[in-house]
Design an enzyme around this catalytic site. Structure first.
Site, PDB file in Angstrom:
ATOM      1  N   LYS A  83       0.815  -1.200   0.120  1.00  0.00           N
ATOM      2  CA  LYS A  83      -0.041   0.050  -0.138  1.00  0.00           C
ATOM      3  C   LYS A  83       1.005   1.524  -0.077  1.00  0.00           C
ATOM      4  CE  LYS A  83      -4.424   0.823   2.449  1.00  0.00           C
ATOM      5  NZ  LYS A  83      -4.814   0.761   3.837  1.00  0.00           N
TER       6      LYS A  83
HETATM    7  C1  E4P Z   1      -8.092   1.802   3.754  1.00  0.00           C
HETATM    8  O1  E4P Z   1      -7.539   0.923   3.217  1.00  0.00           O
HETATM    9  C2  E4P Z   1      -7.946   2.337   5.033  1.00  0.00           C
HETATM   10  O2  E4P Z   1      -7.387   1.518   5.944  1.00  0.00           O
HETATM   11  C3  E4P Z   1      -9.139   2.850   5.752  1.00  0.00           C
HETATM   12  O3  E4P Z   1     -10.507   2.459   5.011  1.00  0.00           O
HETATM   13  C4  E4P Z   1      -9.241   4.190   6.383  1.00  0.00           C
HETATM   14  O4  E4P Z   1     -10.637   4.423   6.849  1.00  0.00           O
HETATM   15  P1  E4P Z   1     -10.837   5.520   8.176  1.00  0.00           P
HETATM   16  O5  E4P Z   1     -11.218   6.703   7.386  1.00  0.00           O
HETATM   17  O6  E4P Z   1     -12.018   5.041   8.886  1.00  0.00           O
HETATM   18  O7  E4P Z   1      -9.474   5.678   8.842  1.00  0.00           O
END
Ligand code: E4P
Length: 221
Positions: A83
């Site tokens: 990522k």
């Molecule tokens: C995506 O891969 C992220 O880990 C995640 O969805 C972030 O979400 P949040 O806005 O709840 O932190």
């Protein structure tokens, strides 16, 4: 529609993995920080348990650092997806890793323009954060519509991974639009399962069965 769990919590991952509901996992540094465990050991364990793709995020901000971290993360298992945050160095890292055959997920995507560039760089997944857009007063599902339409128009292979999901309605919207994947916090997945009418219906069925058994003690199934 594929369902990923957005979590680094082993208990939740095992629970939903055993139910056969999870096609993959997404993690990030914030989710790892909540677990109070050695992050490297935790990431290795998640990669071992889950058969589908597991997104593990780099923390470097320079292309070289990201690529180096990606090479280390890839040693955790064959199902690792690296990522990478949306930024010029991140796009360069995605380009390089794609050329090496390493799958990537471009994270922190908040516009269709960013999604187009992630796809052009070669990302296997692009992660638009719909909940955070909603939080700021913008409709996050509009962004999903735009990205899905553009990717379809040009036959991009990059999968649209809907992230930052806040409630079950987000999942319905993502499904109607035709997004490839939704990644869900465990509590949202739990809320997809339950419905008060299901509970009420089951209570009535069991009550009627008890009545039937009282009248005919020898019945059974
Ligand atoms: C995506 O891969 C992220 O880990 C995640 O969805 C972030 O979400 P949040 O806005 O709840 O932190």
């Amino acid at each position: 529609m594929k369902i990923f769990l957005d979590s680094a919590n082993l208990h939740s991952i095992k629970k939903y993995n055993d139910m056969g509901l999870i096609d993959g996992i997404t993690t990030n540094p914030t989710l790892l920080s909540k677990e109070k465990e050695d992050p490297a050991a935790l990431m290795r364990e998640i990669v071992r348990i889950v058969k589908g793709p597991v997104s593990l995020e780099v923390v470097g901000t320079k292309t070289e650092e990201m690529v180096e971290e990606a090479h280390r993360l890839m040693k955790y298992g064959q199902n690792v997806v690296v990522k990478i945050p949306m930024m010029p160095d991140g796009l360069r890292a995605i380009r390089q890793l794609t050329q090496e055959g390493i799958p990537t997920n471009m994270t922190l995507v908040f516009s269709a323009n960013q999604a187009i560039l992630a796809a052009k760089a070669g990302a296997a997944y692009v992660s638009p954060f719909i909940g955070r857009l909603d939080d700021g007063g913008q409709d996050g599902t509009d962004l999903i519509k735009e990205i899905v339409q553009i990717f379809r128009n040009y036959h991009f292979n990059t999968e649209v991974l809907v992230a930052s999901v806040r409630h079950p309605l987000h999942i319905i919207e993502a499904g109607k639009i035709g997004a490839d994947i939704v990644t869900l916090p465990p509590d949202i997945l739990a809320r997809m399962i339950i419905h008060p009418l299901t509970d009420k219906g089951l209570a009535a069925f069991l009550e009627d069965w008890e009545k039937l058994k009282k009248e005919n003690p020898n019945v059974g199934i």
